[in-house]
Each structure stands twice: as C-alpha cells, then as structure tokens.
Design an enzyme around this catalytic site. Structure first.
Site, PDB file in Angstrom:
ATOM      1  N   SER A   1      -6.663   1.331  -6.858  1.00 33.46           N
ATOM      2  CA  SER A   1      -5.383   2.037  -6.860  1.00 33.46           C
ATOM      3  C   SER A   1      -5.402   3.332  -7.662  1.00 33.46           C
ATOM      4  CB  SER A   1      -4.285   1.119  -7.383  1.00 33.46           C
ATOM      5  OG  SER A   1      -4.639   0.554  -8.631  1.00 33.46           O
TER       6      SER A   1
ATOM      7  N   HIS B   1      -3.686  -0.759  -0.982  1.00 32.52           N
ATOM      8  CA  HIS B   1      -3.822   0.655  -0.612  1.00 32.52           C
ATOM      9  C   HIS B   1      -4.667   0.889   0.642  1.00 32.52           C
ATOM     10  CE1 HIS B   1      -1.804   1.991  -4.258  1.00 32.52           C
ATOM     11  NE2 HIS B   1      -2.425   0.981  -4.839  1.00 32.52           N
TER      12      HIS B   1
ATOM     13  N   LYS C   1       3.851   0.154   0.272  1.00 28.96           N
ATOM     14  CA  LYS C   1       3.044   1.374   0.227  1.00 28.96           C
ATOM     15  C   LYS C   1       2.995   2.016   1.603  1.00 28.96           C
ATOM     16  CE  LYS C   1       1.394   0.022  -4.125  1.00 28.96           C
ATOM     17  NZ  LYS C   1       0.739  -1.022  -4.879  1.00 28.96           N
TER      18      LYS C   1
HETATM   19  C1  LIG Z   1       1.021  -1.850  -5.972  1.00 21.61           C
HETATM   20  C2  LIG Z   1      -0.053  -2.864  -6.096  1.00 21.61           C
HETATM   21  C3  LIG Z   1       0.246  -4.220  -6.215  1.00 21.61           C
HETATM   22  C4  LIG Z   1       1.653  -4.718  -6.399  1.00 21.61           C
HETATM   23  O1  LIG Z   1       2.382  -4.641  -5.223  1.00 21.61           O
HETATM   24  P1  LIG Z   1       3.990  -4.585  -5.323  1.00 21.61           P
HETATM   25  O2  LIG Z   1       4.447  -4.988  -3.977  1.00 21.61           O
HETATM   26  O3  LIG Z   1       4.320  -3.186  -5.695  1.00 21.61           O
HETATM   27  O4  LIG Z   1       4.375  -5.565  -6.393  1.00 21.61           O
HETATM   28  C5  LIG Z   1      -0.792  -5.122  -6.230  1.00 21.61           C
HETATM   29  N1  LIG Z   1      -2.067  -4.704  -6.154  1.00 21.61           N
HETATM   30  C6  LIG Z   1      -2.399  -3.411  -6.059  1.00 21.61           C
HETATM   31  C7  LIG Z   1      -3.832  -3.010  -5.957  1.00 21.61           C
HETATM   32  C8  LIG Z   1      -1.392  -2.441  -6.035  1.00 21.61           C
HETATM   33  O5  LIG Z   1      -1.707  -1.155  -5.979  1.00 21.61           O
END
Ligand SMILES: *Cc1c(COP(=O)(O)O)cnc(C)c1O
Length: 389
Positions: free
Chosen positions: A178, A206, A238
């Site tokens: 991330s 991602h 995302k």
């Molecule tokens: C954003 C993210 C999460 C968490 O997801 P949410 O739905 O925002 O709680 C988990 N793992 C990674 C790698 C992320 O980037």
C-alpha cells in the site's frame, strides 16, 4: 485528560513532525477537493478507476436506499443480510474464480476476522515486513506466533519456515504494497509455502479491480487459482469507489468464517445501498476495461514526466508511486509546497512507514487526464526544488 502521559505523547509526536492532521473538505469531485475557496487536484486517493463519483454507482446506491432504507439494522446472522448482500457475494465469487465470497464491513475487519478465525497460539504466521497494519493487528488478535520476513524476500521466508515446527503455517502478504506500490512475488512465495505445507493468503486491497486482464487483481495477474491461493481478501473502498471488503475461497472456508470470524459475527452488516453501489461498480469494472487501460497510460506518462524532471520514484508498475524523502519535516514541506500549487498529496510518515522513510505517496486515478499528470509532475519538481532550498 485520562492519563497525564497522553499530553506528553502528543507533544512528542508534534516535535518529531509526526502529528497527523485532518482536513475538512467542503466539496469533492472525482479528481478534486475544495476547502476555504481553494481547489486541489488529488494525487493521493485510492479511487484508482474513478468510480466513487460514477453516476451509475450513485444511482444504484440511491435506488437501493429508497427501497431498503439506510442501515442494515443488524448483523448478518440476525436480520442484516439481504438479497443484495447475497448477490454481491455470488458475483464476487464468480469474478475472482472462487467457490464463494463473504462480505465484511471493512478490509481491516476482514483481516482480523480471517486470521483470528483460522489461527491460534499453536499456529505460526509469516508476514512480509511491510504488510498492512490490519494484518499485523490480526496476528496480535489471533495469538498466533508471528514472524516477519524481509520485504518480498521468498528466500528469507524459506529460512523462517525451515525453523518452524508449528502445527499449521499461514503465509500472509499484501498483493500490492500500500505504501510502496510494488507487487508481492506470489509465484515464489507460493512455491516456498508449498514446500513447507504452509497456506497462502493475499490482501489485495490495492490490486483488486486494477490488476489482471479482467481486473480481478493480483491473483488473476499471476494466474493463481483457489487451490494455490485459498484465501483471497479484497476491498471495495479503493478501486471500486464504494465501501466494504470480502474474503473469497472454498465453501468450507466461508462456512468457517461465518461461524468463527468474530469481526464478521459481532458487527452490523454493510448497508444494502452500499452493497448495491458495489454491484454497480463491479458491472463497470467488467464492462469498461478502458478505465484500466487509461490508468496504465497515465502511469506511463507519470513515469516519463518524472524521468524528464529527474524525479526519482520507487520502482512500481501500479497506480502507487512513492517519492522517498526520508525526513518527515521535508516530506511535510514538499506536501505543503504542492498544496500551494493546487495539488493534494499527503506526507506519509512513521509509524505508517519504517522510520527514516517518510515519503509522498503519489497515486493516479483513471478520472485524471494526461494534462493533469503533466501539470502535476511540473509542480512536484518545483515543490521539491523549493523545499530543498
Ligand atoms: C486499505 C487497506 C486495508 C483496509 O481496508 P478498509 O476497507 O479500508 O478497512 C487492508 N489492507 C490493505 C493492504 C489496505 O491498503
């Protein structure tokens, strides 16, 4: 103040240039945010395909809201699980080539749920050193013995696995990291895991929606089926531009999670309207591959412009391109200079990233155009010059 130490901790954070601050945006478009009359073009969000403001996603959410109300009113096992949830789960299972999928309210909770349901103190977890915070917290919650291997280093994973005599072994990695934007070497990790009878789990927050020919993510890109990659987690907040998350895998895995994953059982189900919005987003992901193609075009343009301006970014083929600055004050300064020039990129500092590796985490979105990227890199170059003066 509940504890006197809290104030000191806050002061220390501020002194170290590590204090996090929120902005109160007064409006948003697919590419901008506005506050106090200043409009900034966003180069730090996770809306990689530009779906958060897509009219079809908004309409589907609105229609479902009129029909179902706002809240789901209870957990999935009481009366919170609707036909909308069931349909999205089936569609996600089909899209990822898995038997079944299970919706979670957030990705953070999905990671906590899976790992705490599958592992306890008799088991061993092997995690990439740069895995997302939710995976590290999941390890704590599960009580499993957790080891961290060097970033993307299958040889180091192998060394740790050789030493383990745990009953069960789970290898966990981000698909796309991330804060770095690089890809986990899934085939190498799988190979090592298989040699030691370990199971592989990927958090594809991602990669999902963006990578692979169909957009099904890192697993699709590397061609890993359910048998090779039995636990696949993806998020909807995302690239899907909505909210929520899912875990996909076998019938047995999903049945076990419904029974044993406490962050699944003991929380309110996603609002049906949000689920309907995600279903619309999935239809667009499947129907409009040109969004991914456009994003790739922007990534190429970004890298080209960075070369032209002699700006070094960490190696990445994804939508995430960090500029490593090291010093937190410097990262804040460049971010501030960019803001003066009409662009929003937040400074990412420890403990989100390892100490001494503060950075700008630049992301691209299919909602942007080539000129946006050109103007942005020119501003980035000026901002860096101004900050180093
Ligand atoms: C954003 C993210 C999460 C968490 O997801 P949410 O739905 O925002 O709680 C988990 N793992 C990674 C790698 C992320 O980037």
């Amino acid at each position: 103040m509940p504890w006197p130490e809290l104030g000191q901790q806050l002061d220390r954070r501020a002194q170290q240039q590590l204090l996090r601050e929120r902005d109160n945006w007064q409006s948003k478009t697919a590419t901008t945010v506005t506050a106090d009359g200043q409009e900034l073009t966003v180069f730090c969000g996770n809306d990689y395909l530009g779906l958060a403001q897509h009219p079809e996603v908004i309409q589907a959410t609105r229609d479902a809201c009129a029909l179902w109300g706002v809240g789901s009113t209870a957990s999935h096992l009481v009366n919170g699980h609707s036909e909308q949830h069931d349909r999205l789960e089936r569609e996600l299972a089909e899209f990822t080539g898995r038997d079944r999928a299970l919706l979670f309210s957030t990705g953070y909770m999905a990671n906590l749920g899976v790992i705490s349901a599958l592992c306890n103190s008799e088991d061993a977890l092997f995690q990439d050193r740069l895995n997302h915070a939710s995976l590290l917290d999941a390890a704590k919650l599960s009580g499993a013995r957790s080891r961290r291997y060097q970033h993307c280093n299958a040889d180091h994973l192998n060394k740790l696995l050789v030493k383990s005599n745990a009953r069960r072994k789970l290898v966990v990695t981000d698909g796309v990291f991330s804060m770095d934007g690089d890809l986990a070497p899934l085939p190498d990790l799988l190979n090592v895991a298989e040699n030691h009878g370990a199971v592989l789990m990927v958090d594809d927050a991602h990669g999902f929606g963006v990578l692979g020919t169909a957009g099904a993510g890192t697993a699709e890109k590397f061609g890993l089926d359910q048998q090779q990659l039995p636990i696949l987690m993806g998020t909807l907040g995302k690239s899907f531009g909505t909210f929520g998350a899912f875990v996909a895998g076998s019938e047995e895995l999903i049945n076990a999670l419904i029974q044993f994953a406490r962050p699944y059982v003991y929380t309110t189900a996603l609002p049906p309207a949000v689920v309907a919005g995600s279903r619309a987003a999935l239809r667009i992901v499947q129907r409009e591959p040109h969004r991914r193609a456009h994003l790739c075009r922007l990534i190429d343009e970004f890298r080209h412009q960075c070369r032209e301006h002699s700006i070094e970014t960490l190696p990445s083929d994804t939508a995430i391109h960090p500029v490593l600055l090291g010093d937190s004050a410097l990262a804040l300064k460049v971010s501030e200079e960019l803001r003066c020039r009409g662009f929003l990129v937040k400074a990412i500092r420890p403990p989100t990233v390892p100490s001494g590796s503060a950075r700008l985490r630049i992301t691209l979105s299919a909602a942007l155009n080539v000129q946006d990227v050109q103007r942005f890199v020119a501003a980035l170059s000026e901002s860096m010059t101004a900050s180093y003066r």
